[in-house]
Design an enzyme around this catalytic site. Structure first.
Site, PDB file in Angstrom:
ATOM      1  N   ASP A  98     -17.677  11.767  -4.867  1.00 18.18           N
ATOM      2  CA  ASP A  98     -18.391  11.866  -3.590  1.00 18.18           C
ATOM      3  C   ASP A  98     -19.280  13.099  -3.581  1.00 18.18           C
ATOM      4  OD1 ASP A  98     -16.852   9.676  -2.779  1.00 18.18           O
ATOM      5  OD2 ASP A  98     -15.340  10.939  -1.820  1.00 18.18           O
ATOM      6  N   ASN A 126     -18.244   6.862 -13.157  1.00 15.72           N
ATOM      7  CA  ASN A 126     -17.554   7.843 -13.990  1.00 15.72           C
ATOM      8  C   ASN A 126     -17.285   7.209 -15.355  1.00 15.72           C
ATOM      9  OD1 ASN A 126     -15.112   6.317 -13.842  1.00 15.72           O
ATOM     10  ND2 ASN A 126     -14.509   7.399 -11.963  1.00 15.72           N
ATOM     11  N   SER A 139     -14.570   6.160 -16.975  1.00 13.59           N
ATOM     12  CA  SER A 139     -13.728   4.961 -17.043  1.00 13.59           C
ATOM     13  C   SER A 139     -14.403   3.763 -16.396  1.00 13.59           C
ATOM     14  CB  SER A 139     -12.367   5.234 -16.399  1.00 13.59           C
ATOM     15  OG  SER A 139     -12.504   5.554 -15.035  1.00 13.59           O
ATOM     16  N   GLU A 140     -15.140   3.979 -15.309  1.00 11.52           N
ATOM     17  CA  GLU A 140     -15.859   2.881 -14.658  1.00 11.52           C
ATOM     18  C   GLU A 140     -16.941   2.319 -15.569  1.00 11.52           C
ATOM     19  OE1 GLU A 140     -15.389   4.364  -9.989  1.00 11.52           O
ATOM     20  OE2 GLU A 140     -17.093   5.008 -11.203  1.00 11.52           O
TER      21      GLU A 140
END
Length: 320
Positions: A273, A205, A207-208
């Site tokens: 997911d 995502n 932020s990751e």
């Protein structure tokens, strides 16, 4: 324009393709427990709300939620993971059976199955309590042997990493899947992505991805950072999910962005997911990557409007 029109497929045709798809899901599973109640007063013992619990729910989380989304959309999912030898593992097996998911849990009596307990009142989460342990080396090696024995029987492999230790052998898992000619999709965690080298696709995502690649000023810099990471790890593609900005697919032939289809964002837990599960299912069903991404984007728009860890049903997807 609906997703079926965009993919130029009828509902029956897409349903048939999804029904023929076989996806192997491996990674960290967890049991999501929800305690629902009402808050009418503050505790006299401390300045905290008192929740009177009136309803309990159990849902499958982590890699188990990825498998649930695949099954809910009409595909065939096999789930391989490590759990404790406890009541929570039995609850997960029961939930998987109810969803018609083939599961193989290597039970480690030395650990507890990961549990996330959420207390919710008036549609707001008051607190989350986590219980988790890392699995033993022997159990992980046993799981790896089974993985290598069954990987060739599936169309696509999804590795769902929640940082709980279940993907300690991820490098060997990637190599085994690629040797069998199977695409490998990974939902990554942490700051070191080098262990995911050689995978087909990563789905961080926003932020990751920022944690690994650093900040960016504009779309051009984002694309440059994404392409640098894709090339460094020898990935076929990189998909960055960007919340209200939709999601962007980075490939050698260029970037492709699709806007979010969410009409109302209620709860984003578990949305990743749904994205990777739908994406893997679409590829297993014979869709190309851009089409599978559009399918995943539509499914994500459905689940973020639901409370807690949720799945997108096939009828909801077709109506998206």
């Amino acid at each position: 324009m609906g997703i079926l029109s965009e993919l130029k497929l009828s509902a029956d045709a897409l349903a048939a393709q999804l029904a023929s798809a076989r996806v192997l899901v491996v990674g960290d599973v967890m049991l999501d427990r929800y305690w629902f109640g009402d808050v009418e007063r503050i505790s006299p013992e401390a300045p905290v709300p008192v929740a009177k619990i009136n309803r309990l729910e159990e849902r499958a989380g982590g890699a188990a939620n990825v498998a649930r989304n695949i099954a809910s959309l009409g595909g065939t999912a096999t789930l391989l993971s490590v759990t404790g030898d406890d009541e929570a593992a039995s609850a997960l097996e029961r939930l998987m059976g109810e969803a018609n998911i083939r599961c193989s849990f290597k039970r480690d009596p030395g650990i507890s199955t990961t549990i996330k307990l959420r207390v919710i009142a008036r549609q707001q989460q008051l607190i989350r309590l986590d219980f988790e342990d890392a699995p033993s080396h022997e159990i992980l090696a046993d799981k790896l042997d089974e993985y290598e024995a069954i990987v060739a029987d599936h169309d696509v492999v999804i590795l769902s990493d929640y940082g709980k230790g279940g993907l300690t052998h991820v490098t060997r898992m990637i190599a085994a899947a690629r040797a069998a000619g199977k695409p490998v999709l990974i939902d990554p965690k942490g700051e070191d992505y080098s262990r995911y080298a050689g995978a087909t696709l990563l789905t961080p995502n926003r932020s990751e991805f920022k944690q690994v690649a650093g900040s960016w000023r504009d779309e051009a810099q984002l694309a440059a950072k994404a392409e640098a990471l894709r090339a460094e790890l020898d990935l076929d593609a990189l998909l960055v999910t960007r919340s209200e900005e939709g999601m962007t697919l980075f490939r050698p032939e260029g970037a492709l962005n699709v806007p979010t289809l969410a009409r109302e964002v209620y709860d984003v837990s578990g949305a990743g997911d749904t994205v990777i599960g739908t994406l893997g299912l679409g590829l297993a069903a014979g869709l190309d990557l851009p089409c599978a991404m559009k399918l995943a984007n539509a499914a994500a728009g459905v689940v973020v409007a639901k409370l807690g860890t949720a799945v997108c049903r096939q009828d909801e997807l077709f109506a998206a």
